[in-house]
Motif scaffolding. Structure first.
Motif, PDB file in Angstrom:
ATOM      1  N   LEU A 259       5.074  59.842  46.318  1.00 16.47           N
ATOM      2  CA  LEU A 259       6.147  59.928  45.336  1.00 16.47           C
ATOM      3  C   LEU A 259       5.578  59.774  43.932  1.00 16.47           C
ATOM      4  CD1 LEU A 259       8.467  57.498  47.283  1.00 16.47           C
ATOM      5  CD2 LEU A 259       8.645  59.987  47.304  1.00 16.47           C
ATOM      6  N   THR A 260       5.809  60.765  43.081  1.00 12.42           N
ATOM      7  CA  THR A 260       5.344  60.718  41.698  1.00 12.42           C
ATOM      8  C   THR A 260       6.525  60.507  40.773  1.00 12.42           C
ATOM      9  OG1 THR A 260       3.482  62.205  42.144  1.00 12.42           O
ATOM     10  CG2 THR A 260       4.178  61.989  39.846  1.00 12.42           C
ATOM     11  N   SER A 261       6.438  59.445  39.971  1.00 10.68           N
ATOM     12  CA  SER A 261       7.435  59.207  38.917  1.00 10.68           C
ATOM     13  C   SER A 261       6.670  59.025  37.612  1.00 10.68           C
ATOM     14  CB  SER A 261       8.283  57.973  39.236  1.00 10.68           C
ATOM     15  OG  SER A 261       9.314  57.808  38.274  1.00 10.68           O
ATOM     16  N   GLY A 262       6.389  60.153  36.957  1.00  8.56           N
ATOM     17  CA  GLY A 262       5.619  60.147  35.715  1.00  8.56           C
ATOM     18  C   GLY A 262       6.355  60.865  34.595  1.00  8.56           C
ATOM     19  N   GLY A 263       7.686  60.812  34.644  1.00  7.10           N
ATOM     20  CA  GLY A 263       8.497  61.557  33.677  1.00  7.10           C
ATOM     21  C   GLY A 263       9.131  60.699  32.612  1.00  7.10           C
ATOM     22  N   GLY A 264       8.451  59.630  32.202  1.00 10.07           N
ATOM     23  CA  GLY A 264       9.053  58.698  31.252  1.00 10.07           C
ATOM     24  C   GLY A 264       9.205  59.227  29.852  1.00 10.07           C
ATOM     25  N   PHE A 265       8.373  60.208  29.482  1.00  5.50           N
ATOM     26  CA  PHE A 265       8.582  60.844  28.177  1.00  5.50           C
ATOM     27  C   PHE A 265       8.236  62.317  28.290  1.00  5.50           C
ATOM     28  CE2 PHE A 265       4.088  60.352  27.627  1.00  5.50           C
ATOM     29  CZ  PHE A 265       3.683  61.098  26.522  1.00  5.50           C
ATOM     30  N   LYS A 266       7.179  62.797  27.707  1.00  2.00           N
ATOM     31  CA  LYS A 266       6.890  64.227  27.628  1.00  2.00           C
ATOM     32  C   LYS A 266       6.442  64.790  28.971  1.00  2.00           C
ATOM     33  CE  LYS A 266       4.308  67.534  24.776  1.00  2.00           C
ATOM     34  NZ  LYS A 266       3.301  67.678  23.691  1.00  2.00           N
ATOM     35  N   ALA A 267       7.167  65.801  29.459  1.00  2.00           N
ATOM     36  CA  ALA A 267       6.817  66.443  30.721  1.00  2.00           C
ATOM     37  C   ALA A 267       6.005  67.708  30.457  1.00  2.00           C
ATOM     38  CB  ALA A 267       8.081  66.774  31.509  1.00  2.00           C
ATOM     39  N   TRP A 268       5.307  68.134  31.499  1.00  2.00           N
ATOM     40  CA  TRP A 268       4.451  69.331  31.393  1.00  2.00           C
ATOM     41  C   TRP A 268       5.142  70.480  32.102  1.00  2.00           C
ATOM     42  CZ3 TRP A 268      -0.121  65.902  33.340  1.00  2.00           C
ATOM     43  CH2 TRP A 268      -0.553  65.081  32.294  1.00  2.00           C
ATOM     44  N   LYS A 269       5.918  71.245  31.344  1.00  2.00           N
ATOM     45  CA  LYS A 269       6.712  72.324  31.916  1.00  2.00           C
ATOM     46  C   LYS A 269       5.816  73.426  32.489  1.00  2.00           C
ATOM     47  CE  LYS A 269      10.650  72.567  31.590  1.00  2.00           C
ATOM     48  NZ  LYS A 269      11.736  72.069  32.487  1.00  2.00           N
ATOM     49  N   GLY A 270       6.148  73.849  33.693  1.00  2.00           N
ATOM     50  CA  GLY A 270       5.476  74.985  34.305  1.00  2.00           C
ATOM     51  C   GLY A 270       4.082  74.720  34.816  1.00  2.00           C
ATOM     52  N   ASP A 271       3.622  73.477  34.736  1.00  2.00           N
ATOM     53  CA  ASP A 271       2.252  73.141  35.138  1.00  2.00           C
ATOM     54  C   ASP A 271       2.266  72.627  36.571  1.00  2.00           C
ATOM     55  OD1 ASP A 271      -0.403  72.556  35.253  1.00  2.00           O
ATOM     56  OD2 ASP A 271      -0.475  71.407  33.387  1.00  2.00           O
ATOM     57  N   VAL A 272       2.250  73.549  37.526  1.00  2.00           N
ATOM     58  CA  VAL A 272       2.353  73.175  38.934  1.00  2.00           C
ATOM     59  C   VAL A 272       1.462  74.079  39.757  1.00  2.00           C
ATOM     60  CG1 VAL A 272       4.408  74.628  39.179  1.00  2.00           C
ATOM     61  CG2 VAL A 272       3.937  72.864  40.895  1.00  2.00           C
ATOM     62  N   LYS A 273       0.827  73.508  40.767  1.00  2.00           N
ATOM     63  CA  LYS A 273      -0.048  74.244  41.669  1.00  2.00           C
ATOM     64  C   LYS A 273       0.680  74.495  42.985  1.00  2.00           C
ATOM     65  CE  LYS A 273      -4.150  71.861  39.810  1.00  2.00           C
ATOM     66  NZ  LYS A 273      -3.447  70.882  38.951  1.00  2.00           N
ATOM     67  N   TRP A 274       0.215  75.477  43.712  1.00  2.00           N
ATOM     68  CA  TRP A 274       0.808  75.784  45.014  1.00  2.00           C
ATOM     69  C   TRP A 274       0.662  74.587  45.938  1.00  2.00           C
ATOM     70  CZ3 TRP A 274      -0.927  75.777  50.007  1.00  2.00           C
ATOM     71  CH2 TRP A 274      -0.086  76.391  50.963  1.00  2.00           C
ATOM     72  N   TRP A 275       1.687  74.375  46.771  1.00  2.00           N
ATOM     73  CA  TRP A 275       1.629  73.314  47.767  1.00  2.00           C
ATOM     74  C   TRP A 275       2.308  73.790  49.040  1.00  2.00           C
ATOM     75  CZ3 TRP A 275      -1.244  69.058  46.802  1.00  2.00           C
ATOM     76  CH2 TRP A 275      -1.261  68.069  47.796  1.00  2.00           C
ATOM     77  N   VAL A 276       1.934  73.194  50.169  1.00  2.00           N
ATOM     78  CA  VAL A 276       2.526  73.559  51.455  1.00  2.00           C
ATOM     79  C   VAL A 276       4.036  73.341  51.387  1.00  2.00           C
ATOM     80  CG1 VAL A 276       2.553  73.073  53.933  1.00  2.00           C
ATOM     81  CG2 VAL A 276       0.406  72.889  52.641  1.00  2.00           C
ATOM     82  N   PRO A 277       4.834  74.392  51.553  1.00  2.00           N
ATOM     83  CA  PRO A 277       6.294  74.250  51.404  1.00  2.00           C
ATOM     84  C   PRO A 277       6.901  73.205  52.326  1.00  2.00           C
ATOM     85  CG  PRO A 277       5.669  76.569  51.438  1.00  2.00           C
ATOM     86  CD  PRO A 277       4.434  75.791  51.808  1.00  2.00           C
ATOM     87  N   GLU A 278       6.343  73.063  53.527  1.00  2.00           N
ATOM     88  CA  GLU A 278       6.898  72.092  54.475  1.00  2.00           C
ATOM     89  C   GLU A 278       6.716  70.659  53.990  1.00  2.00           C
ATOM     90  OE1 GLU A 278       6.045  75.855  56.518  1.00  2.00           O
ATOM     91  OE2 GLU A 278       4.835  74.521  55.236  1.00  2.00           O
ATOM     92  N   GLU A 279       5.740  70.430  53.106  1.00  2.00           N
ATOM     93  CA  GLU A 279       5.497  69.089  52.594  1.00  2.00           C
ATOM     94  C   GLU A 279       6.172  68.833  51.256  1.00  2.00           C
ATOM     95  OE1 GLU A 279       1.256  67.711  54.512  1.00  2.00           O
ATOM     96  OE2 GLU A 279       1.249  68.449  52.449  1.00  2.00           O
TER      97      GLU A 279
END
Length: 324
Positions: A259-279
């Motif tokens: 579980l990642t909770s790192g959204g306390g201030f500035k978020a990085w829009k669109g910065d995401v890598k592929w991940w296994v959809p089932e996970e």
């Protein structure tokens, strides 16, 4: 008045456990045995980049859930931690931001890489707790809340690039040398504490991600060194910050929820890598926070955006242990 009553009645004490090296705190659950808390990470910006708006929604949800405490996943003060115990950033990035009555509860903090760019000892100093009684920050420690036990891990020294590729940053490594021994001690201490734990739910908190589809991705040092210990001890949740997003990865290889909770201030829009959809149960590239409610038989998790909207819910259950 209410604030003073709270601090007069809260049970928050440091106890000595001869069988464990990590310092331990006791956090009393509610009379019905349940526990609820919020998780926020990567937040200290003097209210900028929607930090204040996230704080407002945390106050609203915190009141609704009657939270017992808050967990911070690190990078508590940007860009370069605190300059010292008298740094005004502690006041204008923490005390004056999280002002809601529901947030006047203990804040259990870990250090992030940005915190290590400043005066680390300042964040660890009891002087800050005297300034704001909510503040609890050690390098690695345990919080026992009866129904659940929380294991806070200082992850920044694990990451090799901070030592070999410092870029333009200076890190405060005082108090952790020699590095290899420091890391070895953490791993031994966490393993021992997890093995000795009788808690129904085991939750580990660190700044860096073990599994993440965000900008930083997996932290290979934690995957290689910490994850085997967590899997061997059957922990339930690993909670982190570092990647400026909200994220839930449900491992197919073990029972661990990442579980990642790192959204306390500035978020990085669109910065995401592929991940296994089932996970991948959630990836939100915006600001927000997370809530957790725990009972003897169930854990309920929810993620919220900057407006307080629920983005994702998840729960799991365990049977009550029978005693003869």
């Amino acid at each position: 008045m209410g604030l003073f009553v709270f601090f007069a009645t809260i049970t928050l004490c440091l106890v000595v456990d001869s069988s464990a090296v990590l310092e331990r705190f006791e956090e009393a659950p509610k009379p019905d045995g349940s526990l609820s808390f919020l998780v926020i990470g990567d937040w200290g910006r003097g209210g900028a980049y929607n930090q204040s708006q996230v704080a407002v929604q945390m106050g609203v949800i915190g009141e609704q859930l009657d939270i017992d405490f808050v967990i911070s996943t690190g990078d508590n003060f940007y860009d370069d931690g605190l300059r010292g115990i008298d740094d005004a950033a502690f006041n204008y990035s923490f005390t004056k931001i999280y002002t809601a009555p529901s947030l006047q509860k203990p804040w259990y903090n870990v250090l992030g890489n940005h915190d290590y760019r400043g005066d680390v000892e300042a964040q660890l100093s009891p002087v800050l707790t005297n300034l704001d009684k909510r503040w609890v920050c050690l390098r690695s420690y345990v919080v026992n809340a009866e129904v659940a036990e929380f294991f806070f891990v200082d992850t920044t020294p694990f990451v090799g690039k901070y030592f070999t590729e410092p870029e333009d940053h200076v890190y405060d490594w005082s108090g952790i040398g020699p590095r290899e021994q420091y890391i070895s001690n953490i791993l031994e201490d966490v393993d021992l504490a997890l093995r000795e734990s009788n808690a129904k739910w085991k939750i580990v908190v660190g700044h860096h991600a073990i599994r993440s589809a965000g900008h930083h991705g997996d932290t290979k040092e934690l995957v290689n060194q910490l994850l085997p210990i967590l899997e061997a001890n059957n922990i339930d949740l690993f909670i982190n910050g570092h990647d400026h997003c909200l994220q839930h990865i449900s491992s197919l290889d073990s029972g661990i929820q990442f579980l990642t909770s790192g959204g306390g201030f500035k978020a990085w829009k669109g910065d995401v890598k592929w991940w296994v959809p089932e996970e991948m149960k959630l990836y939100h590239d915006g600001q927000g926070f997370m809530s957790v409610k725990i009972t003897q038989t169930q854990v309920d998790i929810a993620f919220y955006d900057v407006f307080g909207n629920v983005l994702h819910k998840w729960n799991t259950s365990k049977q009550l242990s029978s005693t003869l």
